[in-house]
Write a protein that holds these residues in place. Structure first.
Motif, short mmCIF file in Angstrom:
data_model
loop_
_atom_site.label_atom_id
_atom_site.label_comp_id
_atom_site.label_asym_id
_atom_site.label_seq_id
_atom_site.Cartn_x
_atom_site.Cartn_y
_atom_site.Cartn_z
N ARG A 92 -13.08 -14.63 14.55
CA ARG A 92 -13.27 -15.08 13.16
C ARG A 92 -12.58 -14.10 12.20
O ARG A 92 -11.89 -14.52 11.25
N ARG A 93 -12.75 -12.80 12.43
CA ARG A 93 -12.16 -11.79 11.55
C ARG A 93 -10.64 -11.85 11.58
O ARG A 93 -9.98 -11.82 10.54
N LEU A 94 -10.06 -11.95 12.78
CA LEU A 94 -8.60 -12.05 12.89
C LEU A 94 -8.08 -13.29 12.18
O LEU A 94 -7.03 -13.27 11.53
N GLU A 121 -8.41 -12.76 8.34
CA GLU A 121 -7.41 -11.78 7.88
C GLU A 121 -6.07 -12.45 7.64
O GLU A 121 -5.28 -12.00 6.80
N ARG A 122 -5.79 -13.50 8.38
CA ARG A 122 -4.53 -14.24 8.22
C ARG A 122 -4.66 -15.35 7.18
O ARG A 122 -3.72 -16.09 6.95
N ALA A 123 -5.85 -15.48 6.61
CA ALA A 123 -6.16 -16.54 5.65
C ALA A 123 -5.96 -17.92 6.28
O ALA A 123 -5.52 -18.86 5.63
N TRP A 124 -6.31 -18.01 7.58
CA TRP A 124 -6.21 -19.27 8.31
C TRP A 124 -7.56 -19.97 8.33
O TRP A 124 -8.60 -19.34 8.50
N THR A 125 -7.54 -21.26 8.20
CA THR A 125 -8.73 -22.07 8.42
C THR A 125 -8.89 -22.25 9.94
O THR A 125 -7.97 -21.96 10.72
N ALA A 146 -4.49 -18.76 24.57
CA ALA A 146 -3.87 -19.55 23.51
C ALA A 146 -4.18 -18.98 22.13
O ALA A 146 -3.30 -18.88 21.27
N VAL A 147 -5.42 -18.57 21.92
CA VAL A 147 -5.82 -17.98 20.64
C VAL A 147 -5.11 -16.64 20.43
O VAL A 147 -4.57 -16.37 19.35
N ALA A 148 -5.11 -15.82 21.46
CA ALA A 148 -4.45 -14.52 21.36
C ALA A 148 -2.97 -14.67 21.04
O ALA A 148 -2.43 -13.99 20.16
N GLN A 149 -2.31 -15.57 21.72
CA GLN A 149 -0.89 -15.79 21.49
C GLN A 149 -0.64 -16.29 20.07
O GLN A 149 0.29 -15.84 19.40
N ALA A 150 -1.47 -17.19 19.60
CA ALA A 150 -1.32 -17.72 18.25
C ALA A 150 -1.45 -16.62 17.20
O ALA A 150 -0.77 -16.64 16.18
N MET A 151 -2.32 -15.65 17.50
CA MET A 151 -2.56 -14.57 16.54
C MET A 151 -1.67 -13.35 16.76
O MET A 151 -1.75 -12.38 16.02
N GLY A 152 -0.90 -13.38 17.84
CA GLY A 152 0.01 -12.27 18.11
C GLY A 152 -0.69 -11.02 18.61
O GLY A 152 -0.25 -9.91 18.32
N VAL A 153 -1.77 -11.21 19.35
CA VAL A 153 -2.50 -10.07 19.93
C VAL A 153 -2.67 -10.31 21.43
O VAL A 153 -2.48 -11.42 21.91
N GLY A 154 -3.06 -9.28 22.15
CA GLY A 154 -3.34 -9.42 23.56
C GLY A 154 -4.71 -10.03 23.79
O GLY A 154 -5.60 -9.91 22.94
N VAL A 155 -4.89 -10.64 24.93
CA VAL A 155 -6.19 -11.27 25.25
C VAL A 155 -7.30 -10.24 25.22
O VAL A 155 -8.41 -10.51 24.77
#
Length: 65
Positions: free
Chosen positions: A13-15, A18-22, A53-62
């Motif tokens: 939720r925080r990540l 932080e990206r201002a994503w819904t 999939a979530v990690a990749q979308a946010m550009g972070v590691g799992v």
């Protein structure tokens, strides 16, 4: 049956915020349903493929999740 993995729903939720994503935007970028994103943020449904999939979308590691 999918193997479930530990993750921190608050961190997802925080990540996202932080990206201002819904939740809808995260779902779109990750290729998931909005319902899946909602479940993740409630601590439900942590399959590796979903978290990946979530990690990749946010550009972070799992492991970050």
């Amino acid at each position: 049956m999918a193997i479930m993995f530990d993750f921190d729903p608050e961190k997802i939720r925080r990540l996202r915020t932080e990206r201002a994503w819904t939740q809808e935007k995260l779902a779109e970028v990750a290729g998931l349903s909005v319902r899946t994103v909602q479940r993740l943020e409630k601590g439900i449904c942590g399959s590796f493929a979903t978290l990946q999939a979530v990690a990749q979308a946010m550009g972070v590691g799992v492991g970050t999740l």
